[in-house]
Design a protein around this motif. Structure first.
Motif, PDB file in Angstrom:
ATOM      1  N   GLN A   1       0.832  -1.206   0.000  1.00  0.00           N
ATOM      2  CA  GLN A   1       0.000   0.000   0.000  1.00  0.00           C
ATOM      3  C   GLN A   1       0.867   1.256   0.000  1.00  0.00           C
ATOM      4  N   ARG A   2       1.882   1.266   0.834  1.00  0.00           N
ATOM      5  CA  ARG A   2       2.781   2.429   0.922  1.00  0.00           C
ATOM      6  C   ARG A   2       3.501   2.654  -0.409  1.00  0.00           C
ATOM      7  N   LEU A   3       3.978   1.576  -1.016  1.00  0.00           N
ATOM      8  CA  LEU A   3       4.684   1.703  -2.290  1.00  0.00           C
ATOM      9  C   LEU A   3       3.760   2.217  -3.398  1.00  0.00           C
ATOM     10  N   VAL A   4       2.545   1.686  -3.452  1.00  0.00           N
ATOM     11  CA  VAL A   4       1.581   2.143  -4.456  1.00  0.00           C
ATOM     12  C   VAL A   4       1.295   3.630  -4.252  1.00  0.00           C
ATOM     13  N   GLU A   5       1.068   4.025  -3.016  1.00  0.00           N
ATOM     14  CA  GLU A   5       0.791   5.443  -2.727  1.00  0.00           C
ATOM     15  C   GLU A   5       1.967   6.331  -3.114  1.00  0.00           C
ATOM     16  N   GLN A   6       3.176   5.888  -2.801  1.00  0.00           N
ATOM     17  CA  GLN A   6       4.361   6.677  -3.149  1.00  0.00           C
ATOM     18  C   GLN A   6       4.496   6.802  -4.658  1.00  0.00           C
ATOM     19  N   TYR A   7       4.329   5.685  -5.367  1.00  0.00           N
ATOM     20  CA  TYR A   7       4.476   5.723  -6.815  1.00  0.00           C
ATOM     21  C   TYR A   7       3.422   6.637  -7.441  1.00  0.00           C
ATOM     22  N   GLU A   8       2.171   6.506  -6.991  1.00  0.00           N
ATOM     23  CA  GLU A   8       1.109   7.343  -7.545  1.00  0.00           C
ATOM     24  C   GLU A   8       1.340   8.820  -7.252  1.00  0.00           C
ATOM     25  N   ALA A   9       1.842   9.141  -6.064  1.00  0.00           N
ATOM     26  CA  ALA A   9       2.142  10.534  -5.731  1.00  0.00           C
ATOM     27  C   ALA A   9       3.246  11.071  -6.628  1.00  0.00           C
ATOM     28  N   LEU A  10       4.286  10.285  -6.820  1.00  0.00           N
ATOM     29  CA  LEU A  10       5.387  10.721  -7.690  1.00  0.00           C
ATOM     30  C   LEU A  10       4.917  10.898  -9.129  1.00  0.00           C
ATOM     31  N   ARG A  11       4.067   9.972  -9.593  1.00  0.00           N
ATOM     32  CA  ARG A  11       3.555  10.074 -10.966  1.00  0.00           C
ATOM     33  C   ARG A  11       2.663  11.301 -11.097  1.00  0.00           C
ATOM     34  N   THR A  12       1.837  11.565 -10.091  1.00  0.00           N
ATOM     35  CA  THR A  12       0.965  12.738 -10.113  1.00  0.00           C
ATOM     36  C   THR A  12       1.779  14.026 -10.181  1.00  0.00           C
TER      37      THR A  12
ATOM     38  N   TYR B   1      11.157   0.077  -8.962  1.00  0.00           N
ATOM     39  CA  TYR B   1      11.973  -1.134  -8.822  1.00  0.00           C
ATOM     40  C   TYR B   1      11.522  -1.947  -7.602  1.00  0.00           C
ATOM     41  N   THR B   2      11.307  -1.263  -6.484  1.00  0.00           N
ATOM     42  CA  THR B   2      10.893  -1.946  -5.261  1.00  0.00           C
ATOM     43  C   THR B   2       9.517  -2.586  -5.434  1.00  0.00           C
ATOM     44  N   LEU B   3       8.623  -1.910  -6.128  1.00  0.00           N
ATOM     45  CA  LEU B   3       7.317  -2.500  -6.432  1.00  0.00           C
ATOM     46  C   LEU B   3       7.474  -3.778  -7.252  1.00  0.00           C
ATOM     47  N   CYS B   4       8.332  -3.735  -8.253  1.00  0.00           N
ATOM     48  CA  CYS B   4       8.550  -4.916  -9.101  1.00  0.00           C
ATOM     49  C   CYS B   4       9.132  -6.077  -8.292  1.00  0.00           C
ATOM     50  N   VAL B   5      10.132  -5.793  -7.483  1.00  0.00           N
ATOM     51  CA  VAL B   5      10.743  -6.843  -6.666  1.00  0.00           C
ATOM     52  C   VAL B   5       9.731  -7.389  -5.666  1.00  0.00           C
TER      53      VAL B   5
ATOM     54  N   ARG C   1       8.136  -7.651 -13.655  1.00  0.00           N
ATOM     55  CA  ARG C   1       9.256  -7.025 -14.362  1.00  0.00           C
ATOM     56  C   ARG C   1       8.974  -5.622 -14.863  1.00  0.00           C
ATOM     57  N   ASP C   2       7.713  -5.172 -14.790  1.00  0.00           N
ATOM     58  CA  ASP C   2       7.433  -3.792 -15.198  1.00  0.00           C
ATOM     59  C   ASP C   2       6.472  -3.168 -14.195  1.00  0.00           C
ATOM     60  N   VAL C   3       6.529  -1.867 -14.078  1.00  0.00           N
ATOM     61  CA  VAL C   3       5.816  -1.172 -13.013  1.00  0.00           C
ATOM     62  C   VAL C   3       4.301  -1.261 -13.176  1.00  0.00           C
ATOM     63  N   ASP C   4       3.791  -1.271 -14.392  1.00  0.00           N
ATOM     64  CA  ASP C   4       2.343  -1.371 -14.576  1.00  0.00           C
ATOM     65  C   ASP C   4       1.819  -2.712 -14.050  1.00  0.00           C
ATOM     66  N   THR C   5       2.513  -3.782 -14.354  1.00  0.00           N
ATOM     67  CA  THR C   5       2.134  -5.098 -13.850  1.00  0.00           C
ATOM     68  C   THR C   5       2.304  -5.150 -12.344  1.00  0.00           C
ATOM     69  N   ALA C   6       3.346  -4.526 -11.827  1.00  0.00           N
ATOM     70  CA  ALA C   6       3.577  -4.488 -10.383  1.00  0.00           C
ATOM     71  C   ALA C   6       2.443  -3.763  -9.668  1.00  0.00           C
ATOM     72  N   LEU C   7       1.973  -2.670 -10.231  1.00  0.00           N
ATOM     73  CA  LEU C   7       0.872  -1.932  -9.629  1.00  0.00           C
ATOM     74  C   LEU C   7      -0.401  -2.774  -9.595  1.00  0.00           C
ATOM     75  N   ILE C   8      -0.685  -3.465 -10.681  1.00  0.00           N
ATOM     76  CA  ILE C   8      -1.864  -4.337 -10.731  1.00  0.00           C
ATOM     77  C   ILE C   8      -1.746  -5.430  -9.685  1.00  0.00           C
ATOM     78  N   SER C   9      -0.601  -6.065  -9.630  1.00  0.00           N
ATOM     79  CA  SER C   9      -0.382  -7.138  -8.669  1.00  0.00           C
ATOM     80  C   SER C   9      -0.484  -6.630  -7.238  1.00  0.00           C
ATOM     81  N   ALA C  10       0.130  -5.496  -6.956  1.00  0.00           N
ATOM     82  CA  ALA C  10       0.094  -4.932  -5.605  1.00  0.00           C
ATOM     83  C   ALA C  10      -1.336  -4.612  -5.196  1.00  0.00           C
TER      84      ALA C  10
END
Length: 89
Positions: A10-21, A40-44, A49-58
């Protein structure tokens, strides 16, 4: 495969979305590096292997996540979703 704790995801998704915004990818070097690090941390954390898939999975692994698949809708024209079968499928 091990999956990160939902609170971490949840924290990683929020951080990524804030940075993208904030359009960090077009910002200074520090902002771009932070966005790359979070991606990268979301993917790991999700084994992807890509951030869009990582976001969906998360998002799928977060509490309250619901499958957004139309195969769960009733096929008789009813607009209510079909009830999931206990134990899967």
């Amino acid at each position: 495969m091990l999956m990160a704790h939902p609170a971490v995801l949840q924290r990683l998704v929020e951080q990524y979305e804030a940075l993208r915004t904030l359009h960090a990818e077009a910002g200074d070097e520090a902002a771009r590096q932070r966005m790359d690090d979070v991606a990268y941390t979301l993917c790991v954390s999700t084994g992807t292997r890509d951030v869009d898939t990582a976001l969906i999975s998360a998002r799928y692994h977060l509490p309250g996540a619901r499958v957004q698949d139309d195969s769960l809708l009733a096929s008789d024209g009813d607009t209510e979703p079909a009830q999931p079968v206990p134990g899967g499928v």
